[in-house]
Design an enzyme around this catalytic site. Structure first.
Site, mmCIF file in Angstrom:
data_model
loop_
_atom_site.group_PDB
_atom_site.id
_atom_site.type_symbol
_atom_site.label_atom_id
_atom_site.label_comp_id
_atom_site.label_asym_id
_atom_site.label_seq_id
_atom_site.Cartn_x
_atom_site.Cartn_y
_atom_site.Cartn_z
ATOM 1 N N ASP A 170 22.372 -31.718 28.864
ATOM 2 C CA ASP A 170 23.400 -32.923 29.164
ATOM 3 C C ASP A 170 23.566 -33.996 28.078
ATOM 4 O O ASP A 170 22.664 -34.265 27.494
ATOM 5 C CB ASP A 170 23.091 -33.369 30.396
ATOM 6 C CG ASP A 170 24.048 -34.260 31.172
ATOM 7 O OD1 ASP A 170 25.458 -34.129 30.868
ATOM 8 O OD2 ASP A 170 23.662 -35.233 32.102
ATOM 9 N N GLU A 277 30.880 -28.107 28.361
ATOM 10 C CA GLU A 277 31.609 -29.183 28.929
ATOM 11 C C GLU A 277 31.872 -30.233 27.775
ATOM 12 O O GLU A 277 31.064 -30.512 27.100
ATOM 13 C CB GLU A 277 30.754 -29.857 29.949
ATOM 14 C CG GLU A 277 31.171 -31.093 30.655
ATOM 15 C CD GLU A 277 30.843 -31.041 32.098
ATOM 16 O OE1 GLU A 277 30.557 -30.297 33.027
ATOM 17 O OE2 GLU A 277 30.160 -32.336 32.254
#
Length: 499
Positions: A170, A277
């Site tokens: 992330d 992402e």
């Protein structure tokens, strides 16, 4: 012997020292593997032929003859080597590609929450991203990519989970971090180009804007592609006029270049399929529908195949508390973003800082037809500290006071409106009332953002002051830990109404 026989035998002869997690037992031919809990730690237990058990690190408990075959019973460590061997035997323990389907990320700062997270997902057609941690979180928890992934997989094994799951590196900001995550086996990469997004556009005059614009390579070619183009979305017309297009290009051009560099590295370095992402949420700039349109069209034009896009949506998105803002205004603007995503296709919208935003989940789910990604992290940590407050009030009081001392230092990297004066005086809160502090926004954010200081604090001898005791309480009260946490995550999932 079958699985039931193995568990009964282990319980008969070893229950004085270990309790088997019956749901964890797996078999491969005549070899059996399960997890057991002792007084101080958990272990992998193997009933198998000695030539197999010898590959695993641990200590032999006994040897026996079963069905004329020699079996070794070995207690093994929950380490990386043993997990790697286990993943070779049971491929379902490897993370996998998600793609365009409903998904939900459950960040786990302590590395012991996965079994509880999996309980929350029962009966929901949502792809779980069980290993999810940012570079910032790892620095503050003193973990690394491999530890994050291994902890999540051991949690899957304990729970007996055999379904698919993802592993999200992330808020990765550079190729070095991407390489490390790829090498450890992550399957999803959230590229954060926020360092390359300009946030000062509104402060610049026309001359400064023109000067910046003219310095951008290929700015004129990009302008030709979009200037004057209009797009109808939900009955509203989005038009790239000269001023708006210049501002968007200046704001995002270098960020898009960075995303392209990261994508080209991933496609060349990672051999397996992966989820990508793009995160433009960690910036003061709210992403307009027109900017959203430009970002997606440019990424597609440059050949970037991404699955999720995290925008900075309208409103105030603070850690660990409910959405702050006009929900109706958010719904109106978000409907445009969702319609854009559907119209263009090929990706889903992602909500970062998704913990506890209960008022917007139904909107997010409805407008995207449930093809969305929600990312949570700190809310699991808060539930775990709440269990500390319930089961060891004295320890919680120490943590709370320490957090108050470190709050101003730790708040620097967060967008917060926390007011410490609104937190009840701890001396006036009874032990039975401590858990109620986690219903109050300021108290939640106090504990939420000081997690790194809490977990890293050591005494003069180098011994952790809080960390080891936190783990011990949650180990001793595992049933309560799993129950509180799974119920809380479940509360998030059920509000994604159409999933």
């Amino acid at each position: 012997m079958n699985k039931q026989d193995i568990l009964q035998y282990f319980d008969k002869y070893h229950s004085d020292r270990y309790k088997a997690y019956s749901s964890s037992i797996m078999s491969e031919k005549d070899n059996y593997f399960f997890m057991a809990k002792g007084d101080k730690e958990k272990n992998l237990i193997i009933f198998a032929a000695p030539d197999l058990t010898n590959k695993f690190e641990g200590e032999n408990l006994e040897e026996k003859i079963a069905d004329e075959n020699k079996l070794a019973i070995k207690k093994c460590y929950l380490n990386h080597l043993n997990l790697s061997l286990l993943r070779e035997i049971f491929p379902h323990l490897n993370p996998s590609f998600c793609g365009i389907r409903a998904s939900f990320g459950t960040g786990d700062r302590l590395g012991i929450a996965t079994p509880a997270h999996l309980q929350a997902f029962l009966g929901k057609d949502i792809f779980p991203i069980l290993a999810q941690q940012s570079v910032r979180e790892m620095a503050r928890t003193e973990r690394n990519w491999q530890k994050v992934l291994d902890d999540a997989i051991w949690g899957c094994f304990e729970a007996g989970y055999e379904g698919p799951f993802g592993a999200d590196a992330d808020h990765v900001k550079n190729i070095k971090e991407l390489k490390e995550a790829v090498d450890c086996g992550f399957t999803m990469f959230t590229v954060d180009p926020s360092d390359f997004i300009r946030n000062d556009i509104e402060k610049l005059g026309k001359q400064e804007l023109d000067q910046l614009y003219n310095q951008i390579p290929n700015c004129k070619e990009i302008k030709k592609l979009y200037l004057g183009k209009s797009y109808k979305v939900n009955g509203k017309e989005l038009i790239f006029d000269d001023q708006s297009l210049k501002e968007i290009i200046i704001t995002y051009s270098e960020a898009l270049n960075h995303v392209l560099r990261c994508y080209e590295f991933l496609t060349g370095y990672k051999k397996e399929k992966f989820d990508l992402e793009i995160s433009v949420d960690e910036t003061p700039t709210v992403t307009s529908p027109l900017a959203h349109l430009f970002i997606v069209l440019e990424l597609h034009r440059r050949g970037v195949d991404f699955q999720n896009l995290a925008l900075h949506f309208l409103g105030d998105w603070q850690k660990g508390i409910e959405y702050i803002g006009n929900v109706e205004e958010f719904a109106r603007e978000f409907s445009l973003h969702a319609a854009l995503s559907k119209s263009i296709g090929g990706y889903k919208l992602s909500l970062h800082t998704g913990s506890d935003k209960f008022s917007v989940y139904p909107i997010f789910s409805r407008e995207t037809d449930s093809f969305c990604h929600i990312k949570t992290a700190g809310t699991s940590w808060l539930e775990e500290v709440k269990v500390i407050a319930m089961k060891n009030p004295a320890l919680y009081r120490e943590i709370h006071r320490f957090a108050l001392e470190n709050f101003e230092k730790d708040r620097a990297s967060y967008n917060l409106t926390t007011d410490l004066s609104r937190i009840p005086n701890l001396d006036e809160v009874s032990d039975n009332e401590l858990a109620s502090l986690f219903k109050q926004n300021d108290s939640r954010q106090l504990i939420h953002i000081t997690y790194g200081s809490i977990l890293k604090d050591k005494d003069d001898r180098g011994k952790y002051i809080y960390k080891d005791r936190i783990y011990k309480v949650l180990f001793d009260y595992e049933e309560e830990h799993y129950r509180e946490l799974s119920n809380h995550i479940r509360r998030h999932l059920v509000l994604l109404v159409s999933i």
